[in-house]
Design a protein around this motif. Structure first.
Motif, PDB file in Angstrom:
ATOM      1  N   PHE A 179      -0.780 -31.592 -35.370  1.00  0.00           N
ATOM      2  CA  PHE A 179      -2.179 -31.750 -35.566  1.00  0.00           C
ATOM      3  C   PHE A 179      -2.462 -31.238 -36.948  1.00  0.00           C
ATOM      4  N   ILE A 180      -1.944 -29.882 -37.361  1.00  0.00           N
ATOM      5  CA  ILE A 180      -2.285 -29.379 -38.750  1.00  0.00           C
ATOM      6  C   ILE A 180      -1.589 -30.213 -39.613  1.00  0.00           C
ATOM      7  N   TYR A 181      -0.304 -30.741 -39.526  1.00  0.00           N
ATOM      8  CA  TYR A 181       0.186 -31.954 -40.427  1.00  0.00           C
ATOM      9  C   TYR A 181      -1.003 -33.065 -40.639  1.00  0.00           C
ATOM     10  N   LEU A 182      -1.599 -33.394 -39.634  1.00  0.00           N
ATOM     11  CA  LEU A 182      -2.413 -34.673 -39.785  1.00  0.00           C
ATOM     12  C   LEU A 182      -3.776 -33.985 -40.459  1.00  0.00           C
ATOM     13  N   LEU A 183      -4.263 -32.761 -40.295  1.00  0.00           N
ATOM     14  CA  LEU A 183      -5.512 -32.441 -40.865  1.00  0.00           C
ATOM     15  C   LEU A 183      -5.053 -32.114 -42.473  1.00  0.00           C
ATOM     16  N   ALA A 184      -4.104 -31.481 -42.399  1.00  0.00           N
ATOM     17  CA  ALA A 184      -3.388 -30.937 -44.174  1.00  0.00           C
ATOM     18  C   ALA A 184      -3.520 -32.494 -44.984  1.00  0.00           C
ATOM     19  N   SER A 185      -2.865 -33.564 -44.225  1.00  0.00           N
ATOM     20  CA  SER A 185      -2.773 -34.807 -44.819  1.00  0.00           C
ATOM     21  C   SER A 185      -4.262 -35.414 -45.128  1.00  0.00           C
ATOM     22  N   ILE A 186      -5.258 -35.233 -44.374  1.00  0.00           N
ATOM     23  CA  ILE A 186      -6.471 -35.548 -44.589  1.00  0.00           C
ATOM     24  C   ILE A 186      -7.209 -34.768 -45.729  1.00  0.00           C
TER      25      ILE A 186
ATOM     26  N   GLY B 148       5.128 -33.123 -51.082  1.00  0.00           N
ATOM     27  CA  GLY B 148       4.373 -32.400 -51.893  1.00  0.00           C
ATOM     28  C   GLY B 148       4.597 -30.950 -51.751  1.00  0.00           C
ATOM     29  N   VAL B 149       4.761 -30.494 -50.523  1.00  0.00           N
ATOM     30  CA  VAL B 149       5.282 -29.089 -50.148  1.00  0.00           C
ATOM     31  C   VAL B 149       6.562 -28.755 -50.975  1.00  0.00           C
ATOM     32  N   GLY B 150       7.476 -29.853 -50.781  1.00  0.00           N
ATOM     33  CA  GLY B 150       8.731 -29.617 -51.264  1.00  0.00           C
ATOM     34  C   GLY B 150       8.688 -29.343 -52.794  1.00  0.00           C
ATOM     35  N   GLU B 151       7.750 -30.327 -53.495  1.00  0.00           N
ATOM     36  CA  GLU B 151       7.611 -30.129 -54.848  1.00  0.00           C
ATOM     37  C   GLU B 151       7.034 -28.576 -55.158  1.00  0.00           C
ATOM     38  N   TYR B 152       5.958 -28.278 -54.384  1.00  0.00           N
ATOM     39  CA  TYR B 152       5.139 -27.050 -54.699  1.00  0.00           C
ATOM     40  C   TYR B 152       6.226 -25.850 -54.662  1.00  0.00           C
TER      41      TYR B 152
ATOM     42  N   ASN C 150       9.705 -26.025 -54.782  1.00  0.00           N
ATOM     43  CA  ASN C 150      10.618 -26.226 -55.398  1.00  0.00           C
ATOM     44  C   ASN C 150      11.909 -26.277 -54.220  1.00  0.00           C
ATOM     45  N   LEU C 151      11.797 -27.034 -53.289  1.00  0.00           N
ATOM     46  CA  LEU C 151      12.600 -27.211 -52.253  1.00  0.00           C
ATOM     47  C   LEU C 151      12.861 -28.855 -51.880  1.00  0.00           C
ATOM     48  N   ASP C 152      13.875 -29.093 -51.242  1.00  0.00           N
ATOM     49  CA  ASP C 152      14.144 -30.425 -51.033  1.00  0.00           C
ATOM     50  C   ASP C 152      13.383 -30.669 -49.796  1.00  0.00           C
ATOM     51  N   PRO C 153      12.659 -31.794 -50.107  1.00  0.00           N
ATOM     52  CA  PRO C 153      11.716 -32.482 -49.028  1.00  0.00           C
ATOM     53  C   PRO C 153      12.338 -32.705 -47.625  1.00  0.00           C
ATOM     54  N   THR C 154      13.529 -33.317 -47.804  1.00  0.00           N
ATOM     55  CA  THR C 154      14.186 -33.220 -46.403  1.00  0.00           C
ATOM     56  C   THR C 154      14.293 -32.060 -45.498  1.00  0.00           C
ATOM     57  N   VAL C 155      14.421 -30.835 -46.040  1.00  0.00           N
ATOM     58  CA  VAL C 155      14.556 -29.488 -45.614  1.00  0.00           C
ATOM     59  C   VAL C 155      13.159 -29.213 -44.932  1.00  0.00           C
ATOM     60  N   ILE C 156      12.060 -29.572 -45.674  1.00  0.00           N
ATOM     61  CA  ILE C 156      10.674 -29.308 -45.077  1.00  0.00           C
ATOM     62  C   ILE C 156      10.197 -30.402 -44.000  1.00  0.00           C
ATOM     63  N   ARG C 157      10.928 -31.533 -44.085  1.00  0.00           N
ATOM     64  CA  ARG C 157      10.679 -32.502 -43.121  1.00  0.00           C
ATOM     65  C   ARG C 157      11.306 -32.325 -41.660  1.00  0.00           C
ATOM     66  N   VAL C 158      12.563 -31.667 -41.789  1.00  0.00           N
ATOM     67  CA  VAL C 158      13.499 -31.258 -40.766  1.00  0.00           C
ATOM     68  C   VAL C 158      12.762 -29.991 -40.049  1.00  0.00           C
ATOM     69  N   ILE C 159      12.396 -29.087 -41.006  1.00  0.00           N
ATOM     70  CA  ILE C 159      11.537 -28.019 -40.350  1.00  0.00           C
ATOM     71  C   ILE C 159      10.278 -28.392 -39.625  1.00  0.00           C
ATOM     72  N   THR C 160       9.592 -29.193 -40.103  1.00  0.00           N
ATOM     73  CA  THR C 160       8.348 -29.877 -39.478  1.00  0.00           C
ATOM     74  C   THR C 160       8.687 -30.554 -38.390  1.00  0.00           C
ATOM     75  N   LEU C 161       9.627 -31.118 -38.402  1.00  0.00           N
ATOM     76  CA  LEU C 161       9.939 -31.910 -37.046  1.00  0.00           C
ATOM     77  C   LEU C 161      10.271 -30.933 -35.959  1.00  0.00           C
ATOM     78  N   ILE C 162      11.170 -30.042 -36.359  1.00  0.00           N
ATOM     79  CA  ILE C 162      11.693 -28.974 -35.278  1.00  0.00           C
ATOM     80  C   ILE C 162      10.190 -28.288 -34.659  1.00  0.00           C
ATOM     81  N   LEU C 163       9.711 -27.696 -35.957  1.00  0.00           N
ATOM     82  CA  LEU C 163       8.235 -26.975 -35.285  1.00  0.00           C
ATOM     83  C   LEU C 163       7.277 -27.638 -34.522  1.00  0.00           C
ATOM     84  N   THR C 164       7.333 -28.955 -34.665  1.00  0.00           N
ATOM     85  CA  THR C 164       6.311 -29.909 -33.817  1.00  0.00           C
ATOM     86  C   THR C 164       6.901 -29.854 -32.584  1.00  0.00           C
ATOM     87  N   PHE C 165       8.012 -29.930 -32.226  1.00  0.00           N
ATOM     88  CA  PHE C 165       8.599 -30.003 -30.658  1.00  0.00           C
ATOM     89  C   PHE C 165       8.469 -28.419 -30.197  1.00  0.00           C
TER      90      PHE C 165
END
Length: 74
Positions: A48-55, A19-23, A25-40
């Motif tokens: 935690f923010i990802y889970l809250l946003a998903s809710i 959804g963030v990728g659609e919003y 206009n980016l490739d969702p895979t890039v968003i996933r990789v950035i999210t994974l790196i930022l999580t570490f």
């Protein structure tokens, strides 16, 4: 006016990165990789923010139109 929704068609866990990728206009895979790196690097704060946003971010009401898994055959 654009609204942020969780993707129904492009999802791995909750559809948030799709959804963030659609919003943006980016490739969702890039968003996933950035999210994974930022999580570490954030020691789980981004997770935690990802889970809250998903809710709180609703599923897209429009994605089911193009979702082949939503078709019912008789």
């Amino acid at each position: 006016m654009k609204k942020l929704y969780r993707s129904v068609t492009d999802k791995k866990l909750t559809g948030l990165c799709g959804g963030v990728g659609e919003y943006f206009n980016l490739d969702p895979t890039v968003i996933r990789v950035i999210t994974l790196i930022l999580t570490f690097f954030s020691v789980g704060t981004v997770l935690f923010i990802y889970l809250l946003a998903s809710i709180f971010i609703p599923k897209s009401p429009y994605s089911h139109i193009n979702d082949p898994s939503s078709y019912h055959y008789r």
